[in-house]
Design a protein around this motif. Structure first.
Motif, short mmCIF file in Angstrom:
data_model
loop_
_atom_site.label_atom_id
_atom_site.label_comp_id
_atom_site.label_asym_id
_atom_site.label_seq_id
_atom_site.Cartn_x
_atom_site.Cartn_y
_atom_site.Cartn_z
N UNK A 38 7.29 -1.12 9.81
CA UNK A 38 6.24 -0.85 8.83
C UNK A 38 5.12 -1.87 8.93
N UNK A 39 5.45 -3.15 9.07
CA UNK A 39 4.44 -4.20 9.18
C UNK A 39 3.55 -3.96 10.40
N UNK A 40 4.15 -3.59 11.52
CA UNK A 40 3.37 -3.31 12.73
C UNK A 40 2.41 -2.15 12.49
N UNK A 41 2.90 -1.08 11.85
CA UNK A 41 2.04 0.07 11.57
C UNK A 41 0.92 -0.30 10.60
N UNK A 42 1.23 -1.14 9.59
CA UNK A 42 0.19 -1.59 8.66
C UNK A 42 -0.84 -2.44 9.38
N UNK A 43 -0.37 -3.38 10.22
CA UNK A 43 -1.27 -4.26 10.95
C UNK A 43 -2.18 -3.48 11.90
N UNK A 44 -1.68 -2.38 12.44
CA UNK A 44 -2.48 -1.52 13.33
C UNK A 44 -3.45 -0.63 12.55
N UNK A 45 -3.27 -0.56 11.23
CA UNK A 45 -4.10 0.33 10.42
C UNK A 45 -3.60 1.76 10.43
N UNK A 46 -2.41 1.97 10.94
CA UNK A 46 -1.85 3.32 11.04
C UNK A 46 -1.14 3.72 9.76
N UNK A 47 -0.43 2.80 9.13
CA UNK A 47 0.26 3.08 7.87
C UNK A 47 -0.62 2.60 6.72
N UNK A 48 -0.91 3.50 5.80
CA UNK A 48 -1.73 3.19 4.63
C UNK A 48 -0.86 2.69 3.50
N UNK A 49 0.29 3.31 3.33
CA UNK A 49 1.20 2.96 2.24
C UNK A 49 2.60 3.38 2.64
N UNK A 50 3.56 2.84 1.93
CA UNK A 50 4.95 3.23 2.15
C UNK A 50 5.85 2.41 1.26
N UNK A 51 6.87 3.06 0.75
CA UNK A 51 7.82 2.40 -0.11
C UNK A 51 9.14 3.15 -0.10
N UNK A 52 10.22 2.42 -0.35
CA UNK A 52 11.48 3.11 -0.62
C UNK A 52 11.41 3.67 -2.04
N UNK A 53 12.25 4.65 -2.32
CA UNK A 53 12.32 5.22 -3.66
C UNK A 53 13.63 4.81 -4.32
N UNK A 54 13.57 4.56 -5.60
CA UNK A 54 14.77 4.23 -6.37
C UNK A 54 15.65 5.48 -6.44
N UNK A 55 16.96 5.31 -6.54
CA UNK A 55 17.85 6.47 -6.55
C UNK A 55 17.79 7.28 -7.85
N UNK A 56 17.35 6.67 -8.95
CA UNK A 56 17.30 7.41 -10.20
C UNK A 56 15.90 7.93 -10.46
#
Length: 133
Positions: A38-56
């Motif tokens: 994810x860090x590599x994709x963010x640094x490249x400007x390819x990933x704008x956002x991303x997060x895990x989701x809570x199970x509930x």
């Protein structure tokens, strides 16, 4: 298939039990690989956002807006998180999805283009334009 969109693509990570059977050290190694990816994709400007989701969470449904506990998907289908990518071609998004560190552990990655407008709203606008023509 080489669908083009200027709105990016969403990678939806399915499967929340990828860590079953792994030692704490192995789980940490895979988690570190996810973060580095994810860090590599963010640094490249390819990933704008991303997060895990809570199970509930909660599910709102029906005309009366009933609120119930959820989500209750099988763990192999449960959505564990997402990345929003800034790429123009489906093939680019798929190539990125193929790098997912969770794939060898049973995770699946759904790749979806982000629409500029709700398809239903677009259809309604087109019908309205024809009616007034």
């Amino acid at each position: 298939m080489n669908t083009n969109t200027n709105n990016g693509y969403l990678l939806i990570f399915r499967g929340t039990d990828w860590h079953q059977g792994l030692s704490p050290e192995e789980m940490q190694k895979v988690a570190d690989q996810w973060m580095a990816w994810f860090k590599r994709l963010k640094d490249q400007g390819t990933a704008i956002a991303g997060n895990p989701l809570e199970p509930e969470g909660k599910i709102v449904s029906g005309r009366s807006r009933v609120v119930s506990d959820g989500p209750f998907a099988e763990s192999k289908e449960a959505i564990g998180g997402y990345f929003l990518l800034k790429v123009n071609l489906l093939d680019e998004a798929v190539a990125i999805a193929q790098e997912c560190p969770g794939l060898p552990y049973g995770s699946k990655v759904e790749v979806r283009p982000v629409a500029a407008i709700c398809p239903l709203a677009q259809e309604q606008a087109g019908e309205a334009a024809l009616a007034h023509a």
